[in-house]
Write a protein that holds these residues in place. Structure first.
Motif, PDB file in Angstrom:
ATOM      1  N   ASP A 145      -4.801  10.111   1.081  1.00 15.47           N
ATOM      2  CA  ASP A 145      -4.468   8.716   1.360  1.00 15.47           C
ATOM      3  C   ASP A 145      -4.053   8.018   0.067  1.00 15.47           C
ATOM      4  OD1 ASP A 145      -6.821   8.139  -0.032  1.00 15.47           O
ATOM      5  OD2 ASP A 145      -7.928   7.518   1.751  1.00 15.47           O
ATOM      6  N   ALA A 146      -3.878   6.715   0.115  1.00 13.32           N
ATOM      7  CA  ALA A 146      -3.412   5.940  -1.029  1.00 13.32           C
ATOM      8  C   ALA A 146      -4.385   5.977  -2.201  1.00 13.32           C
ATOM      9  CB  ALA A 146      -3.168   4.490  -0.606  1.00 13.32           C
ATOM     10  N   ASN A 147      -5.649   6.295  -1.949  1.00 15.24           N
ATOM     11  CA  ASN A 147      -6.661   6.369  -3.012  1.00 15.24           C
ATOM     12  C   ASN A 147      -6.864   7.795  -3.505  1.00 15.24           C
ATOM     13  OD1 ASN A 147      -7.260   3.567  -2.860  1.00 15.24           O
ATOM     14  ND2 ASN A 147      -8.393   3.998  -0.983  1.00 15.24           N
ATOM     15  N   ALA A 148      -6.000   8.705  -3.095  1.00 20.11           N
ATOM     16  CA  ALA A 148      -6.074  10.132  -3.442  1.00 20.11           C
ATOM     17  C   ALA A 148      -7.304  10.807  -2.854  1.00 20.11           C
ATOM     18  CB  ALA A 148      -6.003  10.339  -4.948  1.00 20.11           C
ATOM     19  N   THR A 149      -7.813  10.260  -1.772  1.00 23.50           N
ATOM     20  CA  THR A 149      -8.914  10.881  -1.047  1.00 23.50           C
ATOM     21  C   THR A 149      -8.340  11.906  -0.084  1.00 23.50           C
ATOM     22  OG1 THR A 149     -10.191   8.841  -1.184  1.00 23.50           O
ATOM     23  CG2 THR A 149     -10.859  10.425   0.503  1.00 23.50           C
ATOM     24  N   VAL A 150      -8.883  13.104  -0.113  1.00 22.83           N
ATOM     25  CA  VAL A 150      -8.405  14.145   0.797  1.00 22.83           C
ATOM     26  C   VAL A 150      -8.796  13.773   2.224  1.00 22.83           C
ATOM     27  CG1 VAL A 150      -8.570  16.572   1.446  1.00 22.83           C
ATOM     28  CG2 VAL A 150      -8.511  15.930  -0.971  1.00 22.83           C
ATOM     29  N   VAL A 151      -7.806  13.659   3.073  1.00 24.26           N
ATOM     30  CA  VAL A 151      -8.004  13.290   4.470  1.00 24.26           C
ATOM     31  C   VAL A 151      -8.016  14.538   5.352  1.00 24.26           C
ATOM     32  CG1 VAL A 151      -7.006  11.987   6.394  1.00 24.26           C
ATOM     33  CG2 VAL A 151      -6.883  11.071   4.072  1.00 24.26           C
TER      34      VAL A 151
ATOM     35  N   MET B 159       0.849  -1.173   0.000  1.00 23.63           N
ATOM     36  CA  MET B 159       0.000   0.000   0.000  1.00 23.63           C
ATOM     37  C   MET B 159       0.895   1.236   0.000  1.00 23.63           C
ATOM     38  SD  MET B 159      -2.770   1.003   2.880  1.00 23.63           S
ATOM     39  CE  MET B 159      -3.905   2.305   2.573  1.00 23.63           C
ATOM     40  N   PRO B 160       0.663   2.180  -0.918  1.00 18.66           N
ATOM     41  CA  PRO B 160       1.473   3.393  -0.931  1.00 18.66           C
ATOM     42  C   PRO B 160       1.271   4.225   0.331  1.00 18.66           C
ATOM     43  CG  PRO B 160       0.238   3.145  -2.970  1.00 18.66           C
ATOM     44  CD  PRO B 160      -0.261   2.100  -2.016  1.00 18.66           C
ATOM     45  N   GLU B 161       2.265   5.027   0.616  1.00 13.25           N
ATOM     46  CA  GLU B 161       2.211   5.891   1.798  1.00 13.25           C
ATOM     47  C   GLU B 161       1.256   7.058   1.570  1.00 13.25           C
ATOM     48  OE1 GLU B 161       6.050   7.137   3.127  1.00 13.25           O
ATOM     49  OE2 GLU B 161       6.932   5.254   2.523  1.00 13.25           O
ATOM     50  N   PRO B 162       0.700   7.593   2.642  1.00 12.49           N
ATOM     51  CA  PRO B 162      -0.082   8.827   2.520  1.00 12.49           C
ATOM     52  C   PRO B 162       0.860   9.987   2.179  1.00 12.49           C
ATOM     53  CG  PRO B 162       0.120   8.174   4.806  1.00 12.49           C
ATOM     54  CD  PRO B 162       0.743   7.087   3.994  1.00 12.49           C
ATOM     55  N   TRP B 163       0.313  11.032   1.614  1.00 10.17           N
ATOM     56  CA  TRP B 163       1.104  12.197   1.235  1.00 10.17           C
ATOM     57  C   TRP B 163       0.522  13.456   1.842  1.00 10.17           C
ATOM     58  CZ3 TRP B 163       5.602  12.168  -1.468  1.00 10.17           C
ATOM     59  CH2 TRP B 163       5.950  10.961  -2.077  1.00 10.17           C
ATOM     60  N   ALA B 164       1.388  14.373   2.205  1.00  9.53           N
ATOM     61  CA  ALA B 164       0.978  15.686   2.692  1.00  9.53           C
ATOM     62  C   ALA B 164       1.752  16.731   1.903  1.00  9.53           C
ATOM     63  CB  ALA B 164       1.257  15.840   4.177  1.00  9.53           C
ATOM     64  N   GLY B 165       1.042  17.742   1.450  1.00 14.77           N
ATOM     65  CA  GLY B 165       1.671  18.834   0.729  1.00 14.77           C
ATOM     66  C   GLY B 165       1.343  20.145   1.406  1.00 14.77           C
ATOM     67  N   THR B 166       2.273  21.067   1.354  1.00 15.63           N
ATOM     68  CA  THR B 166       2.039  22.364   1.980  1.00 15.63           C
ATOM     69  C   THR B 166       2.298  23.490   0.987  1.00 15.63           C
ATOM     70  OG1 THR B 166       4.311  22.477   2.797  1.00 15.63           O
ATOM     71  CG2 THR B 166       2.662  21.603   4.297  1.00 15.63           C
ATOM     72  N   ASP B 167       1.545  24.537   1.144  1.00 16.79           N
ATOM     73  CA  ASP B 167       1.760  25.784   0.429  1.00 16.79           C
ATOM     74  C   ASP B 167       2.157  26.787   1.502  1.00 16.79           C
ATOM     75  OD1 ASP B 167       1.778  27.981  -1.206  1.00 16.79           O
ATOM     76  OD2 ASP B 167      -0.400  28.110  -1.394  1.00 16.79           O
ATOM     77  N   ALA B 168       3.424  27.102   1.548  1.00 17.78           N
ATOM     78  CA  ALA B 168       3.937  27.987   2.590  1.00 17.78           C
ATOM     79  C   ALA B 168       3.912  29.431   2.107  1.00 17.78           C
ATOM     80  CB  ALA B 168       5.365  27.596   2.959  1.00 17.78           C
ATOM     81  N   GLY B 169       3.305  30.280   2.896  1.00 14.49           N
ATOM     82  CA  GLY B 169       3.223  31.695   2.565  1.00 14.49           C
ATOM     83  C   GLY B 169       3.799  32.551   3.666  1.00 14.49           C
ATOM     84  N   LYS B 170       3.804  33.825   3.431  1.00 13.60           N
ATOM     85  CA  LYS B 170       4.380  34.751   4.399  1.00 13.60           C
ATOM     86  C   LYS B 170       3.505  34.886   5.642  1.00 13.60           C
ATOM     87  CE  LYS B 170       6.974  38.506   3.364  1.00 13.60           C
ATOM     88  NZ  LYS B 170       7.285  39.808   2.774  1.00 13.60           N
ATOM     89  N   THR B 171       2.180  34.904   5.457  1.00 12.12           N
ATOM     90  CA  THR B 171       1.281  35.113   6.597  1.00 12.12           C
ATOM     91  C   THR B 171       0.457  33.893   6.958  1.00 12.12           C
ATOM     92  OG1 THR B 171      -0.458  35.994   5.172  1.00 12.12           O
ATOM     93  CG2 THR B 171       1.087  37.583   6.122  1.00 12.12           C
ATOM     94  N   GLN B 172       0.337  32.937   6.034  1.00  4.32           N
ATOM     95  CA  GLN B 172      -0.428  31.723   6.321  1.00  4.32           C
ATOM     96  C   GLN B 172       0.078  30.569   5.462  1.00  4.32           C
ATOM     97  OE1 GLN B 172      -4.485  32.684   5.494  1.00  4.32           O
ATOM     98  NE2 GLN B 172      -4.118  33.205   3.386  1.00  4.32           N
ATOM     99  N   HIS B 173      -0.282  29.361   5.867  1.00  4.02           N
ATOM    100  CA  HIS B 173       0.128  28.148   5.169  1.00  4.02           C
ATOM    101  C   HIS B 173      -1.104  27.276   4.966  1.00  4.02           C
ATOM    102  CE1 HIS B 173       4.111  29.466   6.286  1.00  4.02           C
ATOM    103  NE2 HIS B 173       3.779  29.396   7.571  1.00  4.02           N
ATOM    104  N   HIS B 174      -1.060  26.427   3.934  1.00  2.85           N
ATOM    105  CA  HIS B 174      -2.162  25.503   3.684  1.00  2.85           C
ATOM    106  C   HIS B 174      -1.576  24.113   3.522  1.00  2.85           C
ATOM    107  CE1 HIS B 174      -5.442  23.566   1.351  1.00  2.85           C
ATOM    108  NE2 HIS B 174      -6.132  24.135   2.315  1.00  2.85           N
ATOM    109  N   CYS B 175      -2.175  23.128   4.157  1.00  4.49           N
ATOM    110  CA  CYS B 175      -1.715  21.739   4.080  1.00  4.49           C
ATOM    111  C   CYS B 175      -2.873  20.856   3.622  1.00  4.49           C
ATOM    112  CB  CYS B 175      -1.224  21.266   5.442  1.00  4.49           C
ATOM    113  SG  CYS B 175      -0.742  19.527   5.469  1.00  4.49           S
TER     114      CYS B 175
END
Length: 61
Positions: A21-27, A1-17
């Motif tokens: 999961d392995a099925n590309a479902t947003v957790v 089973m592939p690992e889960p993935w987390a991605g971040t968008d880092a900004g100056k005043t805020q960040h988004h993560c």
């Protein structure tokens, strides 16, 4: 089973993560201000979301 993935968008005043999961479902999808306490809470939430979906054959979070 592939690992889960987390991605971040880092900004100056805020960040988004987004974590998927392995099925590309947003957790987890969350925006936080650029604040150490908020970022640590976000990391904890991402780890908890991963652990909640773990199975005996899945890789560690």
């Amino acid at each position: 089973m592939p690992e889960p993935w987390a991605g971040t968008d880092a900004g100056k005043t805020q960040h988004h993560c987004t974590t998927i999961d392995a099925n590309a479902t947003v957790v987890l999808s969350r925006r936080v201000p650029n604040d150490e306490t908020e970022l640590l809470q976000l990391l904890g939430a991402a780890a908890a979301a991963c652990a909640a979906r773990a199975t005996p054959s899945s890789p560690p979070c």
